[in-house]
Structures are given as C-alpha cells and as structure tokens.
Design an enzyme around this catalytic site. Sequence first.
Site, PDB file in Angstrom:
ATOM      1  N   GLU A  17       0.854  -1.194   0.000  1.00 52.75           N
ATOM      2  CA  GLU A  17       0.000   0.000   0.000  1.00 52.75           C
ATOM      3  C   GLU A  17       0.890   1.243   0.000  1.00 52.75           C
ATOM      4  OE1 GLU A  17      -3.618  -0.054   2.302  1.00 52.75           O
ATOM      5  OE2 GLU A  17      -3.131   1.923   3.112  1.00 52.75           O
ATOM      6  N   THR A  48      -3.978   4.788  -1.529  1.00 50.88           N
ATOM      7  CA  THR A  48      -5.016   5.313  -0.640  1.00 50.88           C
ATOM      8  C   THR A  48      -5.715   6.522  -1.255  1.00 50.88           C
ATOM      9  OG1 THR A  48      -3.562   6.802   0.572  1.00 50.88           O
ATOM     10  CG2 THR A  48      -3.759   4.561   1.419  1.00 50.88           C
ATOM     11  N   ALA A  51      -6.734   9.926   2.476  1.00 50.31           N
ATOM     12  CA  ALA A  51      -6.262   9.728   3.856  1.00 50.31           C
ATOM     13  C   ALA A  51      -5.054  10.630   4.110  1.00 50.31           C
ATOM     14  CB  ALA A  51      -5.890   8.268   4.072  1.00 50.31           C
ATOM     15  N   ASP A 110     -14.357   7.892   6.675  1.00 51.95           N
ATOM     16  CA  ASP A 110     -14.797   8.549   7.909  1.00 51.95           C
ATOM     17  C   ASP A 110     -15.204   9.980   7.587  1.00 51.95           C
ATOM     18  OD1 ASP A 110     -14.244   6.398   9.815  1.00 51.95           O
ATOM     19  OD2 ASP A 110     -12.165   6.696   9.187  1.00 51.95           O
ATOM     20  N   LYS A 164     -20.931  -7.035   3.123  1.00 48.70           N
ATOM     21  CA  LYS A 164     -20.043  -6.399   2.135  1.00 48.70           C
ATOM     22  C   LYS A 164     -19.642  -7.409   1.055  1.00 48.70           C
ATOM     23  CE  LYS A 164     -16.501  -4.359   4.111  1.00 48.70           C
ATOM     24  NZ  LYS A 164     -15.793  -3.233   4.721  1.00 48.70           N
ATOM     25  N   GLN A 211       5.100   7.003  14.696  1.00 51.77           N
ATOM     26  CA  GLN A 211       4.235   6.164  13.863  1.00 51.77           C
ATOM     27  C   GLN A 211       3.416   5.207  14.733  1.00 51.77           C
ATOM     28  OE1 GLN A 211       6.662   3.773  11.360  1.00 51.77           O
ATOM     29  NE2 GLN A 211       4.972   3.023  10.124  1.00 51.77           N
TER      30      GLN A 211
HETATM   31  P1  FAD Z   1     -17.835  -0.277   6.575  1.00 52.33           P
HETATM   32  O1  FAD Z   1     -17.524  -1.610   6.035  1.00 52.33           O
HETATM   33  O2  FAD Z   1     -19.022   0.431   6.016  1.00 52.33           O
HETATM   34  O3  FAD Z   1     -17.985  -0.427   8.146  1.00 52.33           O
HETATM   35  C1  FAD Z   1     -18.085   0.713   8.990  1.00 52.33           C
HETATM   36  C2  FAD Z   1     -18.900   0.363  10.245  1.00 52.33           C
HETATM   37  O4  FAD Z   1     -20.263   0.147   9.902  1.00 52.33           O
HETATM   38  C3  FAD Z   1     -18.441  -0.913  10.935  1.00 52.33           C
HETATM   39  O5  FAD Z   1     -18.581  -0.722  12.310  1.00 52.33           O
HETATM   40  C4  FAD Z   1     -19.402  -1.978  10.436  1.00 52.33           C
HETATM   41  O6  FAD Z   1     -19.584  -3.032  11.363  1.00 52.33           O
HETATM   42  C5  FAD Z   1     -20.677  -1.168  10.234  1.00 52.33           C
HETATM   43  N1  FAD Z   1     -21.479  -1.650   9.091  1.00 52.33           N
HETATM   44  C6  FAD Z   1     -21.011  -2.008   7.867  1.00 52.33           C
HETATM   45  N2  FAD Z   1     -22.034  -2.363   7.052  1.00 52.33           N
HETATM   46  C7  FAD Z   1     -23.167  -2.226   7.781  1.00 52.33           C
HETATM   47  C8  FAD Z   1     -24.541  -2.415   7.469  1.00 52.33           C
HETATM   48  N3  FAD Z   1     -24.927  -2.818   6.271  1.00 52.33           N
HETATM   49  N4  FAD Z   1     -25.458  -2.171   8.457  1.00 52.33           N
HETATM   50  C9  FAD Z   1     -25.058  -1.730   9.683  1.00 52.33           C
HETATM   51  N5  FAD Z   1     -23.759  -1.522  10.013  1.00 52.33           N
HETATM   52  C10 FAD Z   1     -22.834  -1.761   9.069  1.00 52.33           C
HETATM   53  N6  FAD Z   1      -9.753   5.474   4.826  1.00 52.33           N
HETATM   54  C11 FAD Z   1      -9.606   6.485   3.926  1.00 52.33           C
HETATM   55  O7  FAD Z   1     -10.131   7.579   4.134  1.00 52.33           O
HETATM   56  N7  FAD Z   1      -8.856   6.316   2.774  1.00 52.33           N
HETATM   57  C12 FAD Z   1      -8.249   5.134   2.479  1.00 52.33           C
HETATM   58  O8  FAD Z   1      -7.577   5.020   1.438  1.00 52.33           O
HETATM   59  C13 FAD Z   1      -8.384   4.044   3.411  1.00 52.33           C
HETATM   60  N8  FAD Z   1      -7.829   2.835   3.147  1.00 52.33           N
HETATM   61  C14 FAD Z   1      -8.047   1.779   4.013  1.00 52.33           C
HETATM   62  C15 FAD Z   1      -7.500   0.520   3.718  1.00 52.33           C
HETATM   63  C16 FAD Z   1      -7.702  -0.563   4.568  1.00 52.33           C
HETATM   64  C17 FAD Z   1      -7.130  -1.921   4.192  1.00 52.33           C
HETATM   65  C18 FAD Z   1      -8.435  -0.385   5.782  1.00 52.33           C
HETATM   66  C19 FAD Z   1      -8.625  -1.545   6.722  1.00 52.33           C
HETATM   67  C20 FAD Z   1      -8.978   0.859   6.091  1.00 52.33           C
HETATM   68  C21 FAD Z   1      -8.800   1.962   5.223  1.00 52.33           C
HETATM   69  N9  FAD Z   1      -9.350   3.220   5.486  1.00 52.33           N
HETATM   70  C22 FAD Z   1      -9.171   4.261   4.590  1.00 52.33           C
HETATM   71  C23 FAD Z   1     -10.074   3.469   6.747  1.00 52.33           C
HETATM   72  C24 FAD Z   1     -11.621   3.276   6.615  1.00 52.33           C
HETATM   73  O9  FAD Z   1     -12.146   4.245   5.744  1.00 52.33           O
HETATM   74  C25 FAD Z   1     -12.235   3.404   8.018  1.00 52.33           C
HETATM   75  O10 FAD Z   1     -11.796   2.357   8.832  1.00 52.33           O
HETATM   76  C26 FAD Z   1     -13.743   3.564   8.088  1.00 52.33           C
HETATM   77  O11 FAD Z   1     -14.091   3.912   9.435  1.00 52.33           O
HETATM   78  C27 FAD Z   1     -14.563   2.314   7.746  1.00 52.33           C
HETATM   79  O12 FAD Z   1     -14.537   2.038   6.424  1.00 52.33           O
HETATM   80  P2  FAD Z   1     -15.121   0.617   5.888  1.00 52.33           P
HETATM   81  O13 FAD Z   1     -15.090   0.656   4.432  1.00 52.33           O
HETATM   82  O14 FAD Z   1     -14.435  -0.493   6.565  1.00 52.33           O
HETATM   83  O15 FAD Z   1     -16.637   0.734   6.440  1.00 52.33           O
END
Ligand code: FAD
Length: 286
Positions: A17, A48, A51, A110, A164, A211
Amino acid sequence: MKLTSLFQKNKAVLSFEVFPPKKESPIESVYGKLEEICALAPDFVSVTYGAGGSGGHSRTCEIASRIKNTYGVESMAHLTCVGSNKKLIDFMLGDFQAHGIENILALRGDLAPGAALSDDFHYASDLAAYIKEKGGFDICGACYPEVHQEATDEVEDVLNLRKKVDAGATHLISQLFFDNSVFYSFLQRARIAGVNVPIEAGIMPVTNKKQIERMVSMCGASLPSKFAKVMQRYENNPEALRDAGIAYATEQIVDLLANGADGIHLYTMNNPYVATKITEAVRSLL
Ligand code: FAD
C-alpha cells in the site's frame, strides 16, 4: 488484470500500500520512491484515497495509473463514499476506467467533522453493490481483526462484513495488527459467518515511535507485550528501532505464511528501504 485471478491455492499474494503526497507537495515528489517500491515486483500495489490530507481522487487515480502503466505493476485505487453521492462516484469510476484501473477498494471512509452524511451511501457495502451493478471493476473491501471501532461487538462486525461480501467484494484486506493470534481468531469468525473470499493480512512495519502512537490512536491496534518491549527498548535509537520494526514484521509474516494466509498486504508508508528488506526476507516463502 482483475485481482481475483491472483488468488490461487498454495500461492500467497504479496501486495503493497502506498499513499499520494499531501496536497501541498507536488505529485512528482513520490515518484522516485514509488518506482523503487514497484521494482520489488509485488503482485499489486494499492493507493489510498483522501487519507492523511492527500486530497481527492485525482491524485489516487494518477498514481494508480502510473504504477500500472509506467511501472508495469497491477494497481488498485481506494475509494471512499461516506460524504459522496452517485454522481460524483460515477465521475470517479469513469476516470479510473479511462486510466485502465480495474480494481477498487470500496470503503465507507470517515466523515470529516461537520460534514454531511451521504444520502446515497451509508456503508462500504452500499458502494460495493453500486460498483458491482455498474460493472467493469473487481471490488475489494476492508476488514478489522480487532473489530471496527464503531461496531458493538465482533459478531455484529463480522455479520456486517458478510453483507459487504454479499454486495460484491471478492477479496478483503485487513486493518494492521501486531498480534497474529488476533488475526487467526478473526479468520475463524469470518469463515463461520460464511465470508469465504480471500483475506489478506495487513502488516505495518513500525519504524519510528511517532508512527506507533499515531497508528494505535487511529486504528486501536493492541500492542502485545513482546512488541511493546522491543519498541520501548529502542525508542531513542532510530536505526535500531527501524531494524527491530522490520524484524518484527518479518516474523509476523513468516508465521502468517506458515499458517496458510491468502496474502500479505504490506503498509509500506512509501518507504522503499523497509519494503525491500521485508520482501527480500519473505519472497521465497510466498
Ligand atoms: P464499513 O464496512 O461500512 O464499516 C463501517 C462500520 O459500519 C463498521 O462498524 C461496520 O460493522 C458497520 N457496518 C457495515 N455495514 C453495515 C450495514 N450494512 N449495516 C449496519 N452496520 C454496518 N480510509 C480512507 O479515508 N482512505 C483510504 O484510502 C483508506 N484505506 C483503508 C484501507 C484498509 C485496508 C483499511 C482496513 C482501512 C482503510 N481506510 C481508509 C479506513 C476506513 O475508511 C475506516 O476504517 C472507516 O471507518 C470504515 O470504512 P469501511 O469501508 O471499513 O466501512
């Protein structure tokens, strides 16, 4: 190339990444490092989105395109939807497609303080379903071995993860973790919940004290005492801390591969030295 084709039995995937530079810095400022990172020939590199103050989709698109079309390594663009709408997402998907990008990490993201929630997308699963309906991309999703910070518990979180996957994610990448047993427990929960797509383990080599503090406050990763001891012992010796961080991450990866992990996703922090040391140490084990 669609990333799904990379996952085969008996061969683990190695991906990296990287992130675009901050808005104030020219995009070219990262090209030298990215070229070195891509020269290590990982299976793919993800970029990314938004972020750490790196701006909107255009930089993600430009870098993902450069990785694929100039450095010859498959790429994946991250895309968040939480403050967006269908019109904007259509525009960005069109741009990715025009640059030959075939893989998207569909994220919720977020909300910035005070920003309005999207009417079109509430969760990453909404974005995954939308991209699937449009077609043309392989869709990846994020997952959280230590449970997403907003989820009530691990059962709720893994059931949401299943949504998902049902919506179209054909591969998952985990949040970073420092304790492999946490990942193995999560993997068990995910499989029991019917999440049957490949799951890459996210590994971040920690190479400086700042970090560690930032990562722990951002993603809530727990620090096993073995890790905390190493970091404490070398916190005032940058070279030793860097080497210890590389050794710790390498040990995690060896254990994960020995336990049959589908893949390793290395959070390189745009650091070619660290990526090189780790890749050289684990390449023959993949
Ligand atoms: P979701 O999968 O939507 O989950 C978010 C929350 O909602 C969780 O608590 C889940 O349990 C809940 N939820 C999910 N679906 C449902 C549903 N259908 N009904 C009810 N509740 C539900 N952030 C950035 O801004 N830019 C990036 O490039 C970036 N890259 C990332 C790469 C990786 C590998 C990871 C692990 C995270 C990254 N993030 C990035 C951070 C990410 O955006 C945050 O962690 C964010 O808070 C959640 O995103 P998500 O897509 O996992 O959300």
